[in-house]
Design an enzyme around this catalytic site. Structure first.
Site, short mmCIF file in Angstrom:
data_model
loop_
_atom_site.label_atom_id
_atom_site.label_comp_id
_atom_site.label_asym_id
_atom_site.label_seq_id
_atom_site.Cartn_x
_atom_site.Cartn_y
_atom_site.Cartn_z
N ASN A 38 81.70 76.91 50.97
CA ASN A 38 80.40 76.56 51.56
C ASN A 38 79.49 76.13 50.41
O ASN A 38 79.89 76.14 49.23
CB ASN A 38 79.82 77.73 52.36
CG ASN A 38 78.62 77.32 53.19
OD1 ASN A 38 78.67 76.32 53.92
ND2 ASN A 38 77.51 78.03 53.08
N ASP B 157 82.43 74.86 55.03
CA ASP B 157 82.98 73.50 54.95
C ASP B 157 84.49 73.49 55.07
O ASP B 157 85.10 72.50 55.47
CB ASP B 157 82.55 72.82 53.65
CG ASP B 157 81.10 72.41 53.76
OD1 ASP B 157 80.23 73.27 53.56
OD2 ASP B 157 80.85 71.24 54.08
O1 MRU Z 1 76.27 69.22 51.14
P1 MRU Z 1 75.99 69.57 52.56
O2 MRU Z 1 74.54 69.57 52.91
O3 MRU Z 1 76.81 68.72 53.52
O4 MRU Z 1 76.51 71.06 52.72
C1 MRU Z 1 76.46 71.67 53.99
C2 MRU Z 1 76.94 73.07 53.99
O5 MRU Z 1 77.37 73.61 53.01
C3 MRU Z 1 76.96 73.77 55.33
O6 MRU Z 1 76.74 75.13 55.18
C4 MRU Z 1 78.34 73.56 56.00
O7 MRU Z 1 78.70 72.21 55.99
C5 MRU Z 1 78.36 74.08 57.39
S1 MRU Z 1 77.40 73.09 58.50
C6 MRU Z 1 77.56 73.75 60.05
#
Ligand code: MRU
Length: 352
Positions: A250, A240
C-alpha cells in the site's frame, strides 16, 4: 458540479475528476484516446488501485472509438484486434504495483480474444461497464463487512486515500466509515497527510468533509504520539496488492503505521476487494514497487525543498507483512489474522 463521479464513460469519452487539482479546484479531464488515459494514470489524475483498473478498462475501449482520431493506435484498422491488444499492452506499462490494473486488462484481453471483430467494440464497452458496476457492489459489501470492526472505535486513522476517489463509490478503507455514517455512527477520522503527494491531506480530507464526516489531517510523523495518547482506536487502510500469504503493498508510509499500531496494541485493518489479491506471489518482497520522479519529493509544486546535490528516493509503496495485519476485509467477508491457508479458504469457500 454536483456529486461528481470519480470516473464515467460517456459518448466515447472517459471523464475523470482531475485529482491532481484537488482540493483547490474540482475539474474534470476528458480522455478520448489511449495515450491520454495512459498519461492520466501515470500523472495520478486518476489513482487508487480499483479506479486505475476501471479507467484502464475504459481506456481499451478508446482504441476502437471514432474519436481515437490522431493517436498512434488509430493507425490500425479498428476492426483489427491488434489495435485493442496494443492498447492493453500500452496501458499495462502505466503503473506497476496495483494488481487491479492487470486484473482489469486481463478481463479486457479475454473479451478481445473471444469475440468476433464486428461485435468487439460493443462487448468491450459492456465489459468495462461490468467492471465498474462490480466495483460499486464491492465497495458497499466491504462497507457492510468492515463496519462491525470499527463500530466500537471513536477515532480511526487512515493513510493515503482509499475512498470514493480511489474507486467507483465508497472506496475500501473508507467504506465502513460511510456505512456507519448511514446510522449516525461514523467514527472521527484522522487522515495522515501522506507524503509526498498528500493523498490524505488533499483527497481523503476533501471527500470526507464533503460527506459531512469529521476529519482531522495530521502529518505522517504525528501518528505514533497520537496512538500513545489513546487518540486512535483502530487503523484502516486500502491495498494495491496482497499476496497469497497476506503481505500487503500500500502507499509508502503504511508499514510504519502498522508497526506503530502493533506496538500500541491497536488493530490494523486492511480493506480491499478480492481482485487486489495476487495469489501468484507468496512474499511481499516479490511485489514490484513503483519508483516515482525525484521532483515529487525534491520540488513539489515547483518549490525547491532539496538541494540538487542530494540524492532522493521516492518509492510510491511499501509492504506490510501479514503478521502485522489484524484482519483483511473483502467484499466476501473478513479474514482475521491472515495466513496463506486462511486466504486460500476465503477464496475457496466464498467464491462468487
Ligand atoms: O499512488 P496512489 O494514490 O494510487 O496510491 C493509492 C493507495 O495506496 C491506496 O491506498 C490503494 O490504491 C487502495 S485504493 C482503494
Amino acid at each position: 458540479m454536483s456529486a461528481p463521479e470519480t470516473l464515467r464513460f460517456v459518448d466515447d469519452t472517459l471523464v475523470l475528476i482531475d485529482q491532481t487539482k484537488l482540493p483547490g479546484e474540482l475539474t474534470e479531464l476528458r480522455c478520448t484516446t489511449v495515450p491520454q488515459v495512459h498519461d492520466a494514470i501515470v500523472r495520478l489524475v486518476v489513482r487508487g488501485a480499483p479506479a486505475i483498473g476501471i479507467a484502464a478498462a475504459y481506456g481499451v475501449c478508446l482504441a476502437g472509438s471514432a474519436a481515437a482520431g490522431d493517436d498512434a493506435i488509430s493507425d490500425h484498422n479498428t476492426s483489427d484486434k491488434s489495435a485493442y491488444l496494443a492498447a492493453i499492452q500500452s496501458l499495462a506499462t502505466s503503473r506497476p504495483t496495483a494488481v487491479n490494473l492487470f486484473w482489469a486488462l486481463d478481463r479486457m484481453r479475454a473479451v478481445v480474444e473471444s469475440t468476433p471483430t464486428g461485435e468487439l467494440q460493443q462487448r468491450l464497452v459492456a465489459e468495462a461497464r461490468a467492471i465498474h458496476d462490480e466495483d460499486r457492489a464491492m465497495c458497499h459489501a466491504i462497507g457492510r463487512n468492515g463496519a462491525a470492526l470499527l463500530s466500537g472505535a471513536a477515532s480511526v486513522l487512515t493513510h493515503c486515500n482509499a475512498g470514493g476517489l480511489a474507486t467507483s463509490t465508497w472506496g475500501t478503507a473508507l467504506a465502513p466509515i460511510y456505512h456507519l455514517q448511514q446510522s449516525g455512527r461514523a467514527p472521527k477520522v484522522f487522515a495522515d497527510e501522506t507524503r509526498p503527494l498528500l493523498q490524505g491531506g488533499r483527497l481523503t480530507a476533501w471527500e470526507l468533509s464533503q460527506a459531512g464526516i469529521d476529519v482531522t489531517v495530521i502529518t505522517d510523523s504525528m501518528a505514533g504520539s497520537m496512538m500513545r495518547q489513546d487518540m486512535i482506536q483502530a487503523v484502516i487502510v486500502g491495498a494495491d496488492r496482497i499476496t497469497a500469504r497476506g503481505d500487503v503493498a500500500n502507499k509508502i508510509g503504511t508499514y510504519p503505521v502498522a508497526v506503530l499500531a502493533r506496538h500500541h496494541g491497536i488493530p490494523f485493518y486492511v480493506a480491499a476487494p478480492t481482485n487486489t489479491f495476487d495469489l501468484t506471489l507468496d512474499s511481499g518482497d516479490e511485489i514490484p514497487i513503483e519508483q516515482r520522479a525525484r521532483e515529487e519529493v525534491a520540488a513539489p509544486h515547483g518549490i525547491k525543498l532539496v538541494p540538487d546535490q542530494a540524492n532522493v528516493l521516492n518509492p510510491a509503496f511499501d509492504v506490510t507483512p501479514a503478521e502485522l495485519v489484524t484482519a483483511i476485509v473483502t467484499e466476501r467477508g473478513v479474514i482475521e489474522q491472515p495466513t496463506k491457508q486462511k486466504i486460500a479458504d476465503h477464496f475457496a469457500t466464498n467464491a462468487s
